[in-house]
Design a protein around this motif. Structure first.
Motif, PDB file in Angstrom:
ATOM      1  N   GLN A  64       0.832  -1.210   0.000  1.00 40.04           N
ATOM      2  CA  GLN A  64       0.000   0.000   0.000  1.00 40.04           C
ATOM      3  C   GLN A  64       0.863   1.255   0.000  1.00 40.04           C
ATOM      4  O   GLN A  64       0.508   2.260  -0.609  1.00 40.04           O
ATOM      5  N   ALA A  65       1.993   1.214   0.703  1.00 38.68           N
ATOM      6  CA  ALA A  65       2.895   2.363   0.736  1.00 38.68           C
ATOM      7  C   ALA A  65       3.419   2.668  -0.663  1.00 38.68           C
ATOM      8  O   ALA A  65       3.467   3.831  -1.078  1.00 38.68           O
ATOM      9  N   GLU A  66       3.787   1.633  -1.387  1.00 42.87           N
ATOM     10  CA  GLU A  66       4.290   1.840  -2.742  1.00 42.87           C
ATOM     11  C   GLU A  66       3.192   2.359  -3.656  1.00 42.87           C
ATOM     12  O   GLU A  66       3.425   3.238  -4.489  1.00 42.87           O
ATOM     13  N   ASN A  67       1.982   1.821  -3.519  1.00 38.81           N
ATOM     14  CA  ASN A  67       0.856   2.316  -4.315  1.00 38.81           C
ATOM     15  C   ASN A  67       0.577   3.783  -4.018  1.00 38.81           C
ATOM     16  O   ASN A  67       0.322   4.571  -4.930  1.00 38.81           O
ATOM     17  N   CYS A  68       0.619   4.151  -2.748  1.00 36.92           N
ATOM     18  CA  CYS A  68       0.396   5.558  -2.378  1.00 36.92           C
ATOM     19  C   CYS A  68       1.460   6.456  -3.011  1.00 36.92           C
ATOM     20  O   CYS A  68       1.145   7.515  -3.565  1.00 36.92           O
ATOM     21  N   ALA A  69       2.723   6.027  -2.933  1.00 35.30           N
ATOM     22  CA  ALA A  69       3.808   6.843  -3.483  1.00 35.30           C
ATOM     23  C   ALA A  69       3.705   6.957  -4.996  1.00 35.30           C
ATOM     24  O   ALA A  69       4.029   8.000  -5.568  1.00 35.30           O
ATOM     25  N   ASN A  70       3.238   5.895  -5.644  1.00 37.31           N
ATOM     26  CA  ASN A  70       3.179   5.906  -7.106  1.00 37.31           C
ATOM     27  C   ASN A  70       1.937   6.589  -7.666  1.00 37.31           C
ATOM     28  O   ASN A  70       1.983   7.107  -8.775  1.00 37.31           O
TER      29      ASN A  70
END
Length: 149
Positions: A64-70
């Motif tokens: 989820q952190a990577e999705n948020c950043a992307n």
């Protein structure tokens, strides 16, 4: 019970980091959450220069952190389901600083809009850790001829 539900807009682009050692992704950002003041109180607060929103810090882990950043950027509206986490640290002056953060267990993107606008093309894309993120979510394109109806 420790449960938080928030809807608000990002005040800045998410910051993504990876923990040394295991490479777990962690993203941090702040939300502007409206205080839901009456029209009169909101006008008075604005006249006095007081904030009409709260700005909780949000921490997101893993995929989820990577999705948020992307896919998130400043101004995007999101819904957060999570919990409150308190902590403390000593700053450079040796003073103890207490923190209160929301650890997101679920982040729902409430605005998608134009997909070209969702990702800032000037911002470098965060690269996922090995086997950690599949941009298609596991979906594969199929040929219409393969659909039986």
């Amino acid at each position: 019970m420790n449960s938080v539900f928030l809807i608000g807009r990002l005040t800045a682009d998410p910051e993504l980091r990876f923990l040394p050692g295991n490479g777990t992704a962690v993203a941090r950002f702040s939300l502007a959450v409206d205080k839901d003041l009456s029209k009169e109180k909101k006008a008075e607060a604005e006249r006095l220069g007081r904030p009409t929103a709260d700005f909780p810090r949000i921490t997101v882990w893993g995929r989820q952190a990577e999705n948020c950043a992307n896919y998130l950027s400043k101004g995007r509206m999101v819904a957060i389901q999570g919990r409150i986490q308190t902590g403390s640290y000593q700053n450079a002056q040796g003073q103890k600083v207490y923190t209160t953060d929301v650890v997101a267990e679920r982040v729902q993107f409430l605005e998608w809009g134009d997909s070209n606008r969702a990702v800032d093309r000037n911002r470098p894309q965060q690269q996922p850790q090995q086997n950690d993120f599949d941009a298609t979510g596991g979906f594969q394109p199929i040929d219409d001829e393969d659909i039986p109806f």
